[in-house]
Design an enzyme around this catalytic site. Structure first.
Site, PDB file in Angstrom:
ATOM      1  N   LYS A   1     -31.869  24.730  21.703  1.00 44.08           N
ATOM      2  CA  LYS A   1     -32.945  24.351  22.174  1.00 44.08           C
ATOM      3  C   LYS A   1     -33.566  23.122  21.664  1.00 44.08           C
ATOM      4  CE  LYS A   1     -35.467  28.205  21.751  1.00 44.08           C
ATOM      5  NZ  LYS A   1     -34.298  29.052  21.123  1.00 44.08           N
TER       6      LYS A   1
ATOM      7  N   ARG B   1     -42.332  33.024  24.950  1.00 42.78           N
ATOM      8  CA  ARG B   1     -41.319  33.968  24.537  1.00 42.78           C
ATOM      9  C   ARG B   1     -41.607  35.393  24.843  1.00 42.78           C
ATOM     10  NH1 ARG B   1     -39.612  30.741  19.633  1.00 42.78           N
ATOM     11  NH2 ARG B   1     -37.670  31.851  18.702  1.00 42.78           N
TER      12      ARG B   1
ATOM     13  N   ARG C   1     -26.947  26.532  10.119  1.00 43.02           N
ATOM     14  CA  ARG C   1     -27.942  25.603  10.298  1.00 43.02           C
ATOM     15  C   ARG C   1     -28.870  25.004   9.234  1.00 43.02           C
ATOM     16  NH1 ARG C   1     -32.430  26.611  15.011  1.00 43.02           N
ATOM     17  NH2 ARG C   1     -32.777  28.295  13.704  1.00 43.02           N
TER      18      ARG C   1
ATOM     19  N   ARG D   1     -33.687  27.227   6.638  1.00 39.63           N
ATOM     20  CA  ARG D   1     -34.728  28.163   6.960  1.00 39.63           C
ATOM     21  C   ARG D   1     -34.609  29.464   6.277  1.00 39.63           C
ATOM     22  NH1 ARG D   1     -36.020  27.207  13.144  1.00 39.63           N
ATOM     23  NH2 ARG D   1     -36.319  29.611  12.986  1.00 39.63           N
TER      24      ARG D   1
ATOM     25  N   ARG E   1     -34.101  38.379  15.078  1.00 35.76           N
ATOM     26  CA  ARG E   1     -34.474  37.749  15.910  1.00 35.76           C
ATOM     27  C   ARG E   1     -33.912  37.972  17.343  1.00 35.76           C
ATOM     28  NH1 ARG E   1     -33.564  32.869  12.530  1.00 35.76           N
ATOM     29  NH2 ARG E   1     -34.023  31.486  14.198  1.00 35.76           N
TER      30      ARG E   1
HETATM   31  P1  ADP Z   1     -32.604  26.606  18.741  1.00 34.17           P
HETATM   32  O1  ADP Z   1     -33.901  25.691  18.786  1.00 34.17           O
HETATM   33  O2  ADP Z   1     -32.381  27.158  20.068  1.00 34.17           O
HETATM   34  O3  ADP Z   1     -32.756  27.688  17.726  1.00 34.17           O
HETATM   35  P2  ADP Z   1     -31.023  24.487  17.527  1.00 34.17           P
HETATM   36  O4  ADP Z   1     -31.010  23.425  18.111  1.00 34.17           O
HETATM   37  O5  ADP Z   1     -31.460  24.468  16.215  1.00 34.17           O
HETATM   38  O6  ADP Z   1     -31.360  25.857  18.253  1.00 34.17           O
HETATM   39  O7  ADP Z   1     -29.335  24.547  17.261  1.00 34.17           O
HETATM   40  C1  ADP Z   1     -28.789  25.903  16.203  1.00 34.17           C
HETATM   41  C2  ADP Z   1     -27.798  25.353  15.427  1.00 34.17           C
HETATM   42  O8  ADP Z   1     -26.706  25.154  16.251  1.00 34.17           O
HETATM   43  C3  ADP Z   1     -28.056  24.042  14.801  1.00 34.17           C
HETATM   44  O9  ADP Z   1     -27.372  23.984  13.485  1.00 34.17           O
HETATM   45  C4  ADP Z   1     -27.156  23.031  15.583  1.00 34.17           C
HETATM   46  O10 ADP Z   1     -27.008  22.046  14.953  1.00 34.17           O
HETATM   47  C5  ADP Z   1     -26.179  23.684  16.034  1.00 34.17           C
HETATM   48  N1  ADP Z   1     -25.804  23.407  17.439  1.00 34.17           N
HETATM   49  C6  ADP Z   1     -26.811  23.061  18.511  1.00 34.17           C
HETATM   50  N2  ADP Z   1     -25.851  22.862  19.693  1.00 34.17           N
HETATM   51  C7  ADP Z   1     -24.758  22.940  19.656  1.00 34.17           C
HETATM   52  C8  ADP Z   1     -23.564  23.095  20.036  1.00 34.17           C
HETATM   53  N3  ADP Z   1     -23.293  22.743  21.443  1.00 34.17           N
HETATM   54  N4  ADP Z   1     -22.362  23.248  19.424  1.00 34.17           N
HETATM   55  C9  ADP Z   1     -22.342  23.810  18.014  1.00 34.17           C
HETATM   56  N5  ADP Z   1     -23.478  23.878  17.469  1.00 34.17           N
HETATM   57  C10 ADP Z   1     -24.560  23.468  17.988  1.00 34.17           C
HETATM   58  P1  ADP Z   2     -35.707  29.541  16.645  1.00 30.12           P
HETATM   59  O1  ADP Z   2     -35.580  28.518  17.738  1.00 30.12           O
HETATM   60  O2  ADP Z   2     -34.625  29.637  15.727  1.00 30.12           O
HETATM   61  O3  ADP Z   2     -35.666  30.883  17.421  1.00 30.12           O
HETATM   62  P2  ADP Z   2     -38.175  28.985  16.233  1.00 30.12           P
HETATM   63  O4  ADP Z   2     -38.341  27.782  15.441  1.00 30.12           O
HETATM   64  O5  ADP Z   2     -38.463  28.724  17.930  1.00 30.12           O
HETATM   65  O6  ADP Z   2     -36.795  29.679  16.275  1.00 30.12           O
HETATM   66  O7  ADP Z   2     -39.049  30.012  15.765  1.00 30.12           O
HETATM   67  C1  ADP Z   2     -39.358  30.586  14.640  1.00 30.12           C
HETATM   68  C2  ADP Z   2     -40.090  31.992  14.438  1.00 30.12           C
HETATM   69  O8  ADP Z   2     -41.593  31.424  14.527  1.00 30.12           O
HETATM   70  C3  ADP Z   2     -39.966  32.870  15.359  1.00 30.12           C
HETATM   71  O9  ADP Z   2     -38.948  33.684  14.919  1.00 30.12           O
HETATM   72  C4  ADP Z   2     -41.484  33.406  15.434  1.00 30.12           C
HETATM   73  O10 ADP Z   2     -41.839  34.196  14.384  1.00 30.12           O
HETATM   74  C5  ADP Z   2     -42.349  32.203  15.415  1.00 30.12           C
HETATM   75  N1  ADP Z   2     -42.512  31.791  16.882  1.00 30.12           N
HETATM   76  C6  ADP Z   2     -42.039  30.458  17.313  1.00 30.12           C
HETATM   77  N2  ADP Z   2     -42.447  30.493  18.745  1.00 30.12           N
HETATM   78  C7  ADP Z   2     -43.325  31.678  19.080  1.00 30.12           C
HETATM   79  C8  ADP Z   2     -43.712  32.188  20.140  1.00 30.12           C
HETATM   80  N3  ADP Z   2     -43.941  31.493  21.365  1.00 30.12           N
HETATM   81  N4  ADP Z   2     -44.342  33.397  20.115  1.00 30.12           N
HETATM   82  C9  ADP Z   2     -44.387  34.121  18.997  1.00 30.12           C
HETATM   83  N5  ADP Z   2     -43.752  33.741  17.811  1.00 30.12           N
HETATM   84  C10 ADP Z   2     -43.200  32.490  17.834  1.00 30.12           C
END
Ligand code: ADP
Ligand code: ADP
Ligand code: ZN
Length: 216
Positions: free
Chosen positions: A13, A88, A127, A160, A171
């Site tokens: 995302k 979420r 990541r 992180r 998660r």
């Molecule tokens: P989210 O915001 O949904 O948690 P991220 O955009 O942070 O996900 O991506 C999670 C991890 O996967 C990061 O380390 C990112 O560089 C990697 N990543 C994102 N897209 C791809 C892909 N298409 N293939 C492999 N790794 C990816």
């Molecule tokens: P990822 O994309 O890796 O799931 P985020 O950066 O979106 O992680 O979120 C990290 C943490 O922040 C979540 O595990 C949760 O604790 C909190 N968080 C983020 N967005 C929300 C939301 N919309 N509602 C509740 N908690 C949230």
């Protein structure tokens, strides 16, 4: 253009949001980024959110809904926004509807990015995130040009605390139980756009572009 990016942790995302910001010139609104900044700055919000985030649980709906209600009123969001990590839960989705109704607008597309669970774990354990701009990198799949340094802004990269295997599993469970019901919610409203999130980053950006410009 008002867009939601939906998908489990690690789906890409944040990565795709950066592409969309550049492509459409609308802001990324990431509740995770906003909460992490609050934790870093030690504000009241940060103190309240920290324990939930460290345990891999969701921060209470009331807190994140308040953040979004304020953020979407800001000037830079008048031409559209990309919601990354919100909503979420169903109560968050319902609150978003009423926030948008008050602003006389509505969600155009909900882009749901789908990736297998094992792939998610591999993505999250490798990541590295930028302290400056929140850009995601990956030690194997998307390494920065210079180790430990962000390609986009030159900021330092870090791992992180919640990207450790035990918290990752928690998660993913939270996603399955509390967030995945939103897929059916938005399908019924007719705004769901499902995207295969496997493959390389550019291919997925191209799929999103096709879906949002209606050129599929
Ligand atoms: P989210 O915001 O949904 O948690 P991220 O955009 O942070 O996900 O991506 C999670 C991890 O996967 C990061 O380390 C990112 O560089 C990697 N990543 C994102 N897209 C791809 C892909 N298409 N293939 C492999 N790794 C990816
Ligand atoms: P990822 O994309 O890796 O799931 P985020 O950066 O979106 O992680 O979120 C990290 C943490 O922040 C979540 O595990 C949760 O604790 C909190 N968080 C983020 N967005 C929300 C939301 N919309 N509602 C509740 N908690 C949230
Ligand atoms: Zn950066």
């Amino acid at each position: 253009m008002d867009v939601i990016l939906l998908g489990p942790p690690g789906a890409g995302k944040g990565t795709q949001a950066k592409f969309m910001v550049d492509r459409w010139n609308i802001p990324q609104v990431s509740t995770g980024d906003i909460l992490r900044a609050a934790v870093r700055e030690g504000t009241g919000l940060g103190v309240e959110a920290r324990g939930f985030m460290d345990r891999g649980e969701l921060v209470p709906d009331r807190v994140v809904i308040g953040i979004i209600a304020e953020r979407l009123k800001e000037d830079d969001a008048t031409g559209g926004f990309i919601l990354d990590g919100f909503p979420r839960t169903l109560p968050q989705a319902e609150a978003l509807e009423s926030i948008l109704t008050d602003l006389d607008r509505n969600i155009d597309h909900v882009v749901s990015i789908e990736v297998d669970e094992e792939e998610l774990v591999d993505r999250l354990t490798g990541r590295r995130m930028c302290k400056g701009c929140g850009e995601s990198f990956h030690v194997l799949f998307n390494p920065p040009q210079n180790e430990g340094v962000c390609d986009r802004c030159g900021g330092g990269l870090y791992q992180r605390d919640d990207d450790k295997e035990g918290t990752i599993r928690q998660r993913l469970n939270v996603y399955r139980d509390q967030t995945s019901p939103l897929i059916a919610f938005y399908r019924e409203k007719g705004s769901l756009r499902e995207i295969d999130g496997s493959g390389n980053i550019q291919d997925i950006s191209a799929r999103i572009e096709q879906v949002l410009t209606g050129t599929e």
